[in-house]
Design a protein around this motif. Structure first.
Motif, PDB file in Angstrom:
ATOM      1  N   VAL A   1      60.872   0.769   4.104  1.00 55.22           N
ATOM      2  CA  VAL A   1      59.481   0.362   4.256  1.00 55.22           C
ATOM      3  C   VAL A   1      59.135   0.427   5.742  1.00 55.22           C
ATOM      4  O   VAL A   1      60.005   0.592   6.594  1.00 55.22           O
ATOM      5  CB  VAL A   1      59.233  -1.060   3.711  1.00 55.22           C
ATOM      6  N   GLU A   2      57.864   0.260   6.043  1.00 53.64           N
ATOM      7  CA  GLU A   2      57.449   0.280   7.446  1.00 53.64           C
ATOM      8  C   GLU A   2      56.756  -1.017   7.849  1.00 53.64           C
ATOM      9  O   GLU A   2      57.177  -1.692   8.775  1.00 53.64           O
ATOM     10  CB  GLU A   2      56.529   1.468   7.720  1.00 53.64           C
ATOM     11  N   SER A   3      55.700  -1.391   7.166  1.00 53.29           N
ATOM     12  CA  SER A   3      54.885  -2.535   7.587  1.00 53.29           C
ATOM     13  C   SER A   3      55.305  -3.819   6.883  1.00 53.29           C
ATOM     14  O   SER A   3      56.059  -3.802   5.908  1.00 53.29           O
ATOM     15  CB  SER A   3      53.410  -2.253   7.274  1.00 53.29           C
ATOM     16  N   ALA A   4      54.779  -4.930   7.376  1.00 51.45           N
ATOM     17  CA  ALA A   4      55.039  -6.229   6.748  1.00 51.45           C
ATOM     18  C   ALA A   4      54.513  -6.250   5.318  1.00 51.45           C
ATOM     19  O   ALA A   4      55.160  -6.793   4.415  1.00 51.45           O
ATOM     20  CB  ALA A   4      54.386  -7.344   7.569  1.00 51.45           C
ATOM     21  N   GLU A   5      53.362  -5.648   5.106  1.00 46.39           N
ATOM     22  CA  GLU A   5      52.781  -5.627   3.758  1.00 46.39           C
ATOM     23  C   GLU A   5      53.660  -4.816   2.806  1.00 46.39           C
ATOM     24  O   GLU A   5      53.897  -5.214   1.663  1.00 46.39           O
ATOM     25  CB  GLU A   5      51.374  -5.043   3.801  1.00 46.39           C
ATOM     26  N   GLU A   6      54.177  -3.676   3.265  1.00 42.17           N
ATOM     27  CA  GLU A   6      55.071  -2.869   2.422  1.00 42.17           C
ATOM     28  C   GLU A   6      56.351  -3.631   2.101  1.00 42.17           C
ATOM     29  O   GLU A   6      56.866  -3.565   0.985  1.00 42.17           O
ATOM     30  CB  GLU A   6      55.414  -1.555   3.137  1.00 42.17           C
ATOM     31  N   MET A   7      56.867  -4.371   3.087  1.00 43.79           N
ATOM     32  CA  MET A   7      58.080  -5.139   2.840  1.00 43.79           C
ATOM     33  C   MET A   7      57.820  -6.247   1.823  1.00 43.79           C
ATOM     34  O   MET A   7      58.623  -6.485   0.912  1.00 43.79           O
ATOM     35  CB  MET A   7      58.615  -5.732   4.147  1.00 43.79           C
ATOM     36  N   LEU A   8      56.698  -6.934   1.934  1.00 43.61           N
ATOM     37  CA  LEU A   8      56.341  -7.972   0.967  1.00 43.61           C
ATOM     38  C   LEU A   8      56.256  -7.392  -0.437  1.00 43.61           C
ATOM     39  O   LEU A   8      56.812  -7.956  -1.390  1.00 43.61           O
ATOM     40  CB  LEU A   8      55.001  -8.611   1.348  1.00 43.61           C
ATOM     41  N   ASN A   9      55.579  -6.268  -0.586  1.00 44.54           N
ATOM     42  CA  ASN A   9      55.431  -5.655  -1.912  1.00 44.54           C
ATOM     43  C   ASN A   9      56.783  -5.259  -2.491  1.00 44.54           C
ATOM     44  O   ASN A   9      57.035  -5.430  -3.696  1.00 44.54           O
ATOM     45  CB  ASN A   9      54.515  -4.439  -1.826  1.00 44.54           C
ATOM     46  N   ALA A  10      57.663  -4.714  -1.643  1.00 42.71           N
ATOM     47  CA  ALA A  10      58.984  -4.291  -2.119  1.00 42.71           C
ATOM     48  C   ALA A  10      59.824  -5.478  -2.553  1.00 42.71           C
ATOM     49  O   ALA A  10      60.525  -5.424  -3.574  1.00 42.71           O
ATOM     50  CB  ALA A  10      59.703  -3.500  -1.019  1.00 42.71           C
ATOM     51  N   VAL A  11      59.766  -6.568  -1.798  1.00 44.14           N
ATOM     52  CA  VAL A  11      60.531  -7.765  -2.160  1.00 44.14           C
ATOM     53  C   VAL A  11      59.992  -8.369  -3.451  1.00 44.14           C
ATOM     54  O   VAL A  11      60.755  -8.734  -4.350  1.00 44.14           O
ATOM     55  CB  VAL A  11      60.507  -8.804  -1.032  1.00 44.14           C
ATOM     56  N   GLN A  12      58.689  -8.475  -3.561  1.00 47.14           N
ATOM     57  CA  GLN A  12      58.106  -9.079  -4.761  1.00 47.14           C
ATOM     58  C   GLN A  12      58.412  -8.257  -6.013  1.00 47.14           C
ATOM     59  O   GLN A  12      58.541  -8.818  -7.102  1.00 47.14           O
ATOM     60  CB  GLN A  12      56.602  -9.251  -4.576  1.00 47.14           C
ATOM     61  N   ALA A  13      58.557  -6.942  -5.867  1.00 49.81           N
ATOM     62  CA  ALA A  13      58.890  -6.092  -7.016  1.00 49.81           C
ATOM     63  C   ALA A  13      60.284  -6.397  -7.550  1.00 49.81           C
ATOM     64  O   ALA A  13      60.566  -6.173  -8.730  1.00 49.81           O
ATOM     65  CB  ALA A  13      58.790  -4.621  -6.632  1.00 49.81           C
ATOM     66  N   GLU A  14      61.182  -6.930  -6.694  1.00 52.89           N
ATOM     67  CA  GLU A  14      62.558  -7.241  -7.096  1.00 52.89           C
ATOM     68  C   GLU A  14      62.777  -8.731  -7.349  1.00 52.89           C
ATOM     69  O   GLU A  14      63.793  -9.116  -7.931  1.00 52.89           O
ATOM     70  CB  GLU A  14      63.536  -6.797  -5.992  1.00 52.89           C
ATOM     71  N   TYR A  15      61.826  -9.565  -6.948  1.00 60.04           N
ATOM     72  CA  TYR A  15      62.056 -11.009  -6.859  1.00 60.04           C
ATOM     73  C   TYR A  15      62.353 -11.677  -8.204  1.00 60.04           C
ATOM     74  O   TYR A  15      63.273 -12.475  -8.326  1.00 60.04           O
ATOM     75  CB  TYR A  15      60.853 -11.667  -6.196  1.00 60.04           C
ATOM     76  N   ALA A  16      61.589 -11.322  -9.211  1.00 59.37           N
ATOM     77  CA  ALA A  16      61.723 -12.001 -10.501  1.00 59.37           C
ATOM     78  C   ALA A  16      63.107 -11.833 -11.101  1.00 59.37           C
ATOM     79  O   ALA A  16      63.600 -12.713 -11.823  1.00 59.37           O
ATOM     80  CB  ALA A  16      60.658 -11.510 -11.474  1.00 59.37           C
ATOM     81  N   THR A  17      63.762 -10.705 -10.831  1.00 60.75           N
ATOM     82  CA  THR A  17      65.078 -10.435 -11.417  1.00 60.75           C
ATOM     83  C   THR A  17      66.216 -10.716 -10.439  1.00 60.75           C
ATOM     84  O   THR A  17      67.362 -10.376 -10.710  1.00 60.75           O
ATOM     85  CB  THR A  17      65.162  -8.967 -11.877  1.00 60.75           C
ATOM     86  N   SER A  18      65.918 -11.325  -9.296  1.00 56.66           N
ATOM     87  CA  SER A  18      66.933 -11.584  -8.275  1.00 56.66           C
ATOM     88  C   SER A  18      67.557 -12.965  -8.444  1.00 56.66           C
ATOM     89  O   SER A  18      66.905 -13.906  -8.908  1.00 56.66           O
ATOM     90  CB  SER A  18      66.316 -11.485  -6.876  1.00 56.66           C
ATOM     91  N   ASP A  19      68.808 -13.074  -8.039  1.00 53.32           N
ATOM     92  CA  ASP A  19      69.488 -14.367  -7.979  1.00 53.32           C
ATOM     93  C   ASP A  19      69.485 -14.925  -6.567  1.00 53.32           C
ATOM     94  O   ASP A  19      69.405 -16.135  -6.369  1.00 53.32           O
ATOM     95  CB  ASP A  19      70.942 -14.221  -8.466  1.00 53.32           C
TER      96      ASP A  19
END
Length: 401
Positions: free
Chosen positions: A250-268
């Motif tokens: 990713v590049e920007s803070a917004e892109e990083m937020l979106n990428a993390v949120q896409a994985e968050y629900a299934t993360s431990d």
């Protein structure tokens, strides 16, 4: 060392096939159960009978030769393995796997595999350095496949350089080390963020910071080594993908937020080591800003606080943040722990020599709920990452999380 471990060895066609026979022998002597698949090209260098004798198992080289009619061979072999090693791996088989091509017994089995895959390349030094081969290796790195780097030396083609298949003894030791590590995060999904973000000003300029990503990449490698499915969400850095880790750039803070949120629900577990920009330009110029007489001002706005957002949305995930401070480290770390609803904050003084951005070492203090506090002395970041995860895993086990 490897008793009850099931190793599937995929052998592709190159002069180093003879070393693969020795590898089967070494793995078998260490107690592993080894099965072998060969490409048709590999059978031109060494007969399947050699592998059959060394492994005491049937050798597979024809997709349509079903030795057991009750199963589909390439699916059954993929499901059977605890670990899959491709050795020697030619440029051809690397390219096929990188592009999802399954046209023989080896490649169809690899595409059906869920076990970890290790690739040990062996080829001419110029082939190994070819841009297409490098692109394919990079793609497989990003898919979470681990590489056993070739060694340097005299090659069969007459050249001297990098391209020799690693020695069977070394590969066997790597396998033994892998299985001897406590898999304390097996079955868990860990997401790690790393590196800086860039906030664009115009097509040629951006706001960023000095983060190298080294601590985050070390945390990702440590999580993978402990058996976790590991996702690394990385800003722009110049670091290789850790072995067994899937990287998302990713590049920007917004892109990083979106990428993390896409994985968050299934993360431990989520480990936020990235140095995310706190501010970004309100407007991004479409053309390069030209120099003018006098000063210039860029109006900034706050970016979304990723750690705080995750703390607000968490539903059982273990949330670990990092705090890079230059003063009052303990005060700011404890305040961040509460305000962002994190489970742990790992803080360091980046103004300290050899403990800040871009260094290979670090000194940190871990702050947790219930007034927990534990300090580590200065040490290499890869060792520190392993010890941090071991500390947190042991503490969470004590609390029956």
């Amino acid at each position: 060392m490897l008793a009850n471990r099931k190793i599937l060895l995929c052998v592709s066609g190159g002069i180093a096939v003879y070393k693969a026979v020795a590898l089967v022998s070494k793995l078998s002597q260490a107690g592993a159960s080894v099965k072998v698949i060969m490409t048709q090209s590999a059978t031109n260098f060494v007969q399947p009978l050699s592998f059959q004798v060394m492994s005491r198992n049937d050798v597979y080289f024809d997709t349509f030769d079903e030795k057991d009619s009750s199963v589909i061979a390439h699916i059954d072999l993929a499901d059977w393995a605890d670990l899959i090693i491709v050795a020697p791996a030619t440029a051809n088989v690397i390219g096929k796997l990188a592009n999802g091509i399954g046209d023989d017994m080896v490649t169809t089995t690899l595409l059906a595999a869920t076990a970890p895959i290790w690739i040990a390349p062996a080829m001419n030094v110029h082939m190994y350095d070819h841009p297409a081969v490098k692109r394919n290796i990079q793609r497989l790195h990003e898919d979470g496949i681990r590489f056993i780097e070739p060694s340097e030396g005299f090659l069969a083609c007459g050249y001297v350089g990098k391209g020799r298949l690693e020695e069977p003894e070394k590969i066997t030791q790597l396998v033994a080390d892998y299985f001897s590590r406590p898999q304390k995060l097996a079955g868990k999904k860990v997401v790690v963020t790393a590196g800086p973000t860039r906030e664009r000003i115009d097509p040629v300029r951006f706001l960023t910071n000095f983060s190298s990503g080294k601590m985050g990449y070390a945390m990702a490698q440590a999580a993978a080594d402990m058996g976790a499915e590991t996702i690394l969400i990385s800003g722009p850095v110049s670091l290789p993908v850790p072995s067994g880790v899937k990287r998302i750039l990713v590049e920007s803070a917004e892109e990083m937020l979106n990428a993390v949120q896409a994985e968050y629900a299934t993360s431990d577990v989520v480990i936020k080591t990235a140095a995310v920009a706190d501010y970004r330009p309100i407007s991004v110029q479409a053309q390069k800003m030209k120099k003018k007489e006098g000063g210039a001002a860029i109006e900034l706005e706050r970016t979304i606080d990723i750690l705080q957002t995750l703390g607000r949305e968490k539903e059982g995930q273990l949330l670990i943040g990092f705090a890079a401070e230059t003063n009052d480290v303990a005060h700011y770390a404890k305040e961040k722990l509460q305000r962002k609803n994190a489970d742990y904050i790992i803080a360091n003084d980046v103004s300290e020599a050899q403990a800040g951005f871009e260094s290979d070492t670090n000194r940190v203090t871990v702050f947790g709920k219930d007034e927990f506090e534990y300090s580590f002395e200065m040490m290499p970041k890869d060792e520190l990452a392993r010890r941090l995860l071991e500390l947190i895993v042991e503490r969470e086990a004590m609390h029956d999380r």
